[in-house]
Design a protein around this motif. Structure first.
Motif, PDB file in Angstrom:
ATOM      1  N   ARG A 122       0.821  -1.202   0.000  1.00 34.93           N
ATOM      2  CA  ARG A 122       0.000   0.000   0.000  1.00 34.93           C
ATOM      3  C   ARG A 122       0.864   1.265   0.000  1.00 34.93           C
ATOM      4  NH1 ARG A 122      -5.510  -1.422   0.746  1.00 34.93           N
ATOM      5  NH2 ARG A 122      -5.581  -3.389  -0.426  1.00 34.93           N
ATOM      6  N   SER A 478      -5.749   8.044 -12.468  1.00 38.38           N
ATOM      7  CA  SER A 478      -6.343   8.061 -11.128  1.00 38.38           C
ATOM      8  C   SER A 478      -5.235   7.904 -10.095  1.00 38.38           C
ATOM      9  CB  SER A 478      -7.378   6.935 -10.968  1.00 38.38           C
ATOM     10  OG  SER A 478      -6.756   5.668 -11.126  1.00 38.38           O
ATOM     11  N   ARG A 480      -4.481   6.535  -5.790  1.00 35.75           N
ATOM     12  CA  ARG A 480      -4.972   5.820  -4.616  1.00 35.75           C
ATOM     13  C   ARG A 480      -4.064   6.133  -3.443  1.00 35.75           C
ATOM     14  NH1 ARG A 480      -4.316   0.789  -6.026  1.00 35.75           N
ATOM     15  NH2 ARG A 480      -2.584   0.335  -4.614  1.00 35.75           N
ATOM     16  N   PRO A 481      -4.564   6.789  -2.364  1.00 35.76           N
ATOM     17  CA  PRO A 481      -5.931   7.239  -2.103  1.00 35.76           C
ATOM     18  C   PRO A 481      -6.395   8.277  -3.139  1.00 35.76           C
ATOM     19  CG  PRO A 481      -4.588   7.292  -0.107  1.00 35.76           C
ATOM     20  CD  PRO A 481      -3.655   7.086  -1.236  1.00 35.76           C
ATOM     21  N   ALA A 482      -7.716   8.387  -3.296  1.00 34.96           N
ATOM     22  CA  ALA A 482      -8.287   9.230  -4.341  1.00 34.96           C
ATOM     23  C   ALA A 482      -8.095  10.709  -4.028  1.00 34.96           C
ATOM     24  CB  ALA A 482      -9.777   8.913  -4.489  1.00 34.96           C
TER      25      ALA A 482
END
Length: 632
Positions: A122, A478, A480-482
């Motif tokens: 992550r 995009s 992540r996190p948005a």
């Protein structure tokens, strides 16, 4: 002594990149592990730079199941990392001594490993070398993942060229085939480790690394229940999901696999968790250890030396101290010389009174010590200062990732400092971790997106690339996190970047080089011609014999297609078989690389001797071509 600070006590292990020592940090009086890069690698400036950069990245992984990095530096030609020292053993030691483990113990080890890898994934990092040797099990039962020195931030280039990192028994098929490394290669390795813990053996074996690599590419990992009858179907499911040869079928990272493992474990009964495999090497126990502790302890563990003690132990030092006797008091000395007068007595009295007054001045409340205030709330700190007879001075605020919001980070003067009564003490109060919002990154160029993240106190994380009809090539699709998500400062933000519209790669094999180049460039692709040409019986000299990537695949605009030009068929010398029997002639010609055709005619129907051959012996012909023999 390294860098004037770290005292080397013992060598722990030697690897291909570094040697690991147990050492003592003489400043902080703590035992740690010191990883020192081999001097032969330290001369490579780019390698050292990457080593240091990745060490800094790993140091941000503040997770209880990751071996922490404390410090990095160099002393002359020695480049080193100071890391957490875990007293205990490795999972490899456990498997070597225990053989197969009970499912409960195997899952107790796997879950913290996946938690550690999940934090790394992550944050945008891939371990790439997961194996039992890199799973440390402390004497207190804690499980930690080590050797993140091989991690690589997945960036614009996600493959390694030249060599594939990792141990062959745990390599994912895509690592072997093209060197790609994303979080799913760690998932695959964990699936192999789970199989090994449940069965006591690796799923693929062979006489050479090449055989094992071939099996990873072409054979599925078998279900562990095939080796250990009685294992639950849920365990087979976990292994099959994690070790799927197609990466898109596997869980996308360790967090997803951890969720599957916990879900599967929840469906297992106590009897299924406590199955004792026949491959276990230590069957004579009551399983109490497995039921009550995180993992079964290894039979042999290394005991770390206590800080500031020798190997004989502290008791010997105590005994030596207890035998030390105070020397007898000296005999009283007889007075000699003239007697001192009254003036000397007055001076002595005044001196004693002066010293006593000074001691009284220092200790009678004129001076006091600053009390300990760290981690106290502001109100609690004020109460302590008031009780000590001190005033509260200036109060400042600062962000802190380690000190709770509203509590004291530091004081000025520090605790224990002697200051005059009624003086003031300044405090710095924690505002907690600094939280920021992820900026709007969609549509931004990759370099611009990284700059925006750094300007806002965030870190650019893992970069993956996808085809997009709407977003221009090189721009962010995009994050992540948005965008707009509130996160802690320093958090890594993963980015998905556009590869542009997909292009179908045309098939140019068999075409001339000029025509092939023109067709590919018109499709928006770049062309590279391989330096080496190859023989081909299928394509004539000057035609395209091979192309990479293969035709029919998809590529992004501007990607490169490598073309290999044919040298034509390989020309080899034809053996002379005239006068030989048909069987011998056929065997000789086929062994040389030719096909054979018989011409018997009417007179040779029952003959068995070669009268002539279509290409005379000693001449050359294309390899694989047909030689006709006439039989009489």
């Amino acid at each position: 002594m390294l860098d004037g600070r770290y005292r080397i006590d013992a060598r722990i292990a030697v690897g291909g990149m570094a040697t690991v020592y147990r050492a003592v940090d003489t400043r902080l009086d703590r035992v740690l592990a010191l990883k020192v890069m081999h001097p032969s690698l330290a001369v490579d400036a780019s390698f050292v730079e990457r080593f240091i950069r990745e060490a800094k990245s790993v140091a941000r992984l503040a997770h209880p199941n990751v071996v922490q990095v404390f410090d990095q530096g160099n002393d002359g030609s020695y480049v080193y990392l100071a890391m957490e020292y875990v007293a205990g053993c490795t999972l490899r030691d456990v498997l070597r001594e225990r053989g197969a483990l009970q499912p409960r113990a195997a899952l107790d080890i796997l879950e913290p490993v996946l938690a550690a890898l999940g934090a790394a994934h992550r944050a945008g990092f891939v371990h790439r070398d997961m194996k039992p040797e890199n799973v440390l099990i402390g004497d207190d039962g804690r499980v930690k993942v080590a050797d993140f020195g091989l991690v690589r931030a997945v960036d614009t280039v996600t493959n390694t060229t030249g060599t594939v990192l990792g141990t062959v028994s745990y390599l994912a098929p895509e690592q072997i085939e093209n060197g790609t490394a994303d979080p799913r290669v760690d998932v695959y390795a964990c699936g192999v480790m789970l199989y090994e813990m449940l069965t006591g053996d690796k799923p693929h074996d062979g006489d050479s690394p090449a055989v094992i690599l071939y099996k990873h590419l072409h054979e599925d990992v078998p279900p562990p229940s095939a080796a250990v009858p009685g294992l639950a179907y849920e365990l087979d499911e976990m292994v099959a999901s994690a070790t799927a040869r197609a990466p898109e079928i596997r869980p996308h990272d360790a967090v997803a696999l951890l969720a599957q493992v916990r879900d599967g474990r929840g469906r297992l009964t106590a009897e299924q968790l406590d199955v004792v495999p026949p491959q276990a090497l230590t069957a004579d126990h009551d399983n109490a250890d497995d039921r009550t502790s995180v993992i079964p302890r290894a039979l042999t563990t290394l005991r770390p030396l206590p800080v500031n003690e020798d190997e004989e132990g502290s008791q010997a030092a105590t005994d030596r101290t207890s035998r030390f006797e105070s020397p007898p008091p000296p005999p009283p000395r007889r007075r000699s010389g003239p007697r001192r007068g009254p003036m000397a007595i007055v001076v002595a009295v005044l001196l004693v009174l002066g010293v006593g007054a000074g001691v009284w001045y220092i200790n009678s409340g004129q001076f006091t010590e600053v009390p300990p205030l760290l981690a106290k709330t502001q109100a609690q700190a004020e109460d302590r200062l008031r009780d000590a007879g001190l005033d509260l001075g200036k109060v400042e605020h600062a962000y802190s990732d380690t000190v709770d919001r509203g509590t004291v980070i530091s004081s000025d003067p520090k605790a224990g400092t002697r200051i005059r009564g009624n003086d003031s003490v300044s405090l710095t109060i924690s505002d907690g971790p600094r939280n920021v919002r992820v900026p709007a990154l969609a549509g931004q160029k990759l370099d611009e997106a990284r700059s925006l993240l750094k300007d806002d106190g965030l870190e650019p994380g893992m970069v993956t690339r996808e085809f997009s009809e709407d977003v221009p090539k090189g721009s962010v699709i995009s994050a992540r996190p948005a965008d707009g998500t509130k996160v802690r400062a320093g958090t890594a933000v993963a980015l998905v970047v556009s590869k542009g519209s997909p292009i179908d790669i045309p098939d140019v094999t068999g075409a001339d080089l000029a025509d092939a180049r023109s067709e590919l460039e018109e499709a928006g692709l770049k062309v590279k011609v391989a330096a080496e040409r190859v023989n081909s019986s299928e394509f004539d000299k000057g035609q395209i014999a091979q192309q990479s990537p293969n035709p029919g695949g998809r590529a992004a605009e501007g990607d490169t297609v490598t073309l290999t030009v044919s040298k034509g068929p390989e020309m080899i010398e034809v053996p002379d078989v005239v006068g030989d029997s048909v069987e011998d002639a056929t065997r000789t010609l086929e062994g040389a690389g030719f096909q054979v055709e018989e011409d018997r005619g009417l007179l040779g129907l029952f003959g068995d001797e070669v009268k002539s051959q279509s290409v005379e012996g000693g001449q050359t012909a294309p390899k694989g071509s047909t030689i006709t023999i006439e039989i009489r």
